[in-house]
Design a protein around this motif. Structure first.
Motif, short mmCIF file in Angstrom:
data_model
loop_
_atom_site.label_atom_id
_atom_site.label_comp_id
_atom_site.label_asym_id
_atom_site.label_seq_id
_atom_site.Cartn_x
_atom_site.Cartn_y
_atom_site.Cartn_z
N GLY A 37 9.66 41.16 55.20
CA GLY A 37 10.61 42.14 55.69
C GLY A 37 12.04 41.64 55.64
N GLN A 38 12.24 40.37 55.97
CA GLN A 38 13.59 39.80 55.91
C GLN A 38 14.08 39.69 54.46
OE1 GLN A 38 11.31 38.68 58.12
NE2 GLN A 38 12.43 39.35 59.95
N LEU A 39 13.16 39.44 53.53
CA LEU A 39 13.56 39.44 52.12
C LEU A 39 14.00 40.84 51.70
CD1 LEU A 39 10.75 37.18 50.56
CD2 LEU A 39 13.17 36.59 50.88
N LEU A 40 13.30 41.86 52.18
CA LEU A 40 13.73 43.24 51.91
C LEU A 40 15.12 43.48 52.46
CD1 LEU A 40 11.84 46.55 52.22
CD2 LEU A 40 13.75 46.19 53.76
N MET A 41 15.37 43.00 53.68
CA MET A 41 16.68 43.17 54.30
C MET A 41 17.78 42.51 53.46
SD MET A 41 18.92 41.11 56.24
CE MET A 41 17.80 39.86 56.87
N VAL A 42 17.50 41.32 52.93
CA VAL A 42 18.47 40.65 52.07
C VAL A 42 18.74 41.49 50.82
CG1 VAL A 42 18.87 38.62 50.62
CG2 VAL A 42 17.90 38.34 52.90
N GLY A 43 17.69 42.07 50.24
CA GLY A 43 17.88 42.94 49.08
C GLY A 43 18.76 44.13 49.40
N ALA A 44 18.59 44.72 50.59
CA ALA A 44 19.42 45.84 50.99
C ALA A 44 20.89 45.44 51.10
CB ALA A 44 18.92 46.40 52.33
N PHE A 45 21.15 44.27 51.66
CA PHE A 45 22.54 43.83 51.83
C PHE A 45 23.14 43.38 50.50
CE2 PHE A 45 21.73 43.96 56.35
CZ PHE A 45 22.97 44.31 56.86
N LEU A 46 22.32 42.86 49.59
CA LEU A 46 22.83 42.57 48.25
C LEU A 46 23.25 43.85 47.55
CD1 LEU A 46 20.32 39.84 47.01
CD2 LEU A 46 22.72 39.52 47.61
N GLY A 47 22.45 44.91 47.72
CA GLY A 47 22.83 46.21 47.17
C GLY A 47 24.11 46.74 47.80
N LEU A 48 24.25 46.53 49.11
CA LEU A 48 25.47 46.94 49.80
C LEU A 48 26.68 46.18 49.26
CD1 LEU A 48 26.96 48.31 52.24
CD2 LEU A 48 26.34 46.28 53.57
N ALA A 49 26.54 44.86 49.11
CA ALA A 49 27.65 44.06 48.62
C ALA A 49 28.07 44.46 47.22
CB ALA A 49 27.28 42.58 48.66
N GLY A 50 27.08 44.71 46.36
CA GLY A 50 27.40 45.05 44.97
C GLY A 50 28.01 46.43 44.83
N SER A 51 27.47 47.41 45.55
CA SER A 51 27.93 48.79 45.37
C SER A 51 29.18 49.12 46.17
CB SER A 51 26.81 49.76 45.77
OG SER A 51 26.43 49.56 47.13
N THR A 52 29.29 48.59 47.39
CA THR A 52 30.39 48.94 48.28
C THR A 52 31.53 47.93 48.23
OG1 THR A 52 28.85 50.05 49.78
CG2 THR A 52 31.02 49.50 50.65
N HIS A 53 31.22 46.65 48.31
CA HIS A 53 32.26 45.63 48.37
C HIS A 53 32.80 45.27 46.98
CE1 HIS A 53 30.28 44.22 52.40
NE2 HIS A 53 30.84 45.40 52.47
#
Length: 252
Positions: A37-53
């Motif tokens: 589950g924590q690996l999934l969470m990291v994937g979500a934040f990587l997507g956030l960093a790439g798309s938003t930041h």
């Protein structure tokens, strides 16, 4: 009722996808990864960093996330499994829990505690089917889960490397004696498991807000799905995930 059913199936597909990543590792080393589950969470934040930041195009966000998750899966294996190989299995399980806590707090330090919105590649586009509003992102979730399930089955059952992973799972010493590079097969299994978790993170984040604590409940539900479906059973995990998602939606 039909709207609730569709929403439940969407969440069930997410649960199944997380469980598939958990089973990928279990099928190689017979260890339950409670940090999935924590690996999934990291994937979500990587997507956030790439798309938003970073404002990257969506194809670059997805490819970059998969590449980063593959590297993270390899590091995860070197930290949580490799030093404890041959030790009692519960030590490895406890280590996966500890690594999951570390990942959650690292994301908390980097991105902060506030939930953040992750854009969908389809925006808010929907199809209207009578009284049911079907999001294009939900359809994308269904399609992605189906493709990844088929790809995982083909990889495990129809490729030489997949058969080596199964041989490693059944008897690691015998697999080594017949020439299987056990360390390579285990590393690939951890990398694929992390990539599947990253895919789940990219899919679930647009439905909800990305937050550091999101991985714990999702990982626990994926474990429940794996138990219900039978550990090692890909089809059982998918069916159990869909049933759990629908059951949650209808019960609520």
């Amino acid at each position: 009722m039909l709207q609730l059913l569709m929403n439940g199936l969407a969440m069930g597909a997410i649960y199944a996808l997380i469980a598939l990543g958990m089973l990928q590792i279990f099928n190689a080393v017979r260890i339950v990864n409670f940090a999935q589950g924590q690996l999934l969470m990291v994937g979500a934040f990587l997507g956030l960093a790439g798309s938003t930041h970073l404002q990257l195009p969506i194809w670059a966000v997805y490819l970059g996330t998969f590449a980063a998750m593959a590297v993270l899966g390899l590091v995860f294996m070197l930290v949580a499994y490799y030093p404890l190989r041959g030790k009692p299995f519960y030590l490895v399980i406890l280590t996966t829990i500890a690594v999951g806590i570390v990942l959650e707090n690292l994301v908390l330090i980097v991105f902060g505690p506030l939930p953040q919105s992750v854009p969908s590649p389809f925006g808010s586009a929907q199809w209207k089917l009578g009284d049911v509003a079907l999001s294009k992102h939900v359809v994308f979730i269904f399609a992605t889960t189906a493709v990844l399930l088929a790809a995982q089955w083909w990889f495990l059952m129809r490729t030489r490397f997949g058969r080596m992973i199964q041989a490693t799972s059944q008897d690691m010493e015998m697999a080594r004696l017949v020439g299987v590079r056990v360390h390579h097969t285990v590393a690939v299994a951890f990398m694929l498991g992390a990539m599947l978790a990253g895919a789940g993170g990219l899919l679930v984040a647009p439905l909800f807000l990305a937050e550091p604590a999101m991985g714990g409940p999702l990982g626990l539900k994926a474990f429940v799905v794996s138990v219900i479906g039978g550990f090692g059973n890909l089809y059982g995990a998918v069916i159990a995930g869909l049933l759990l998602g629908v059951g949650e939606a209808l019960a609520a």
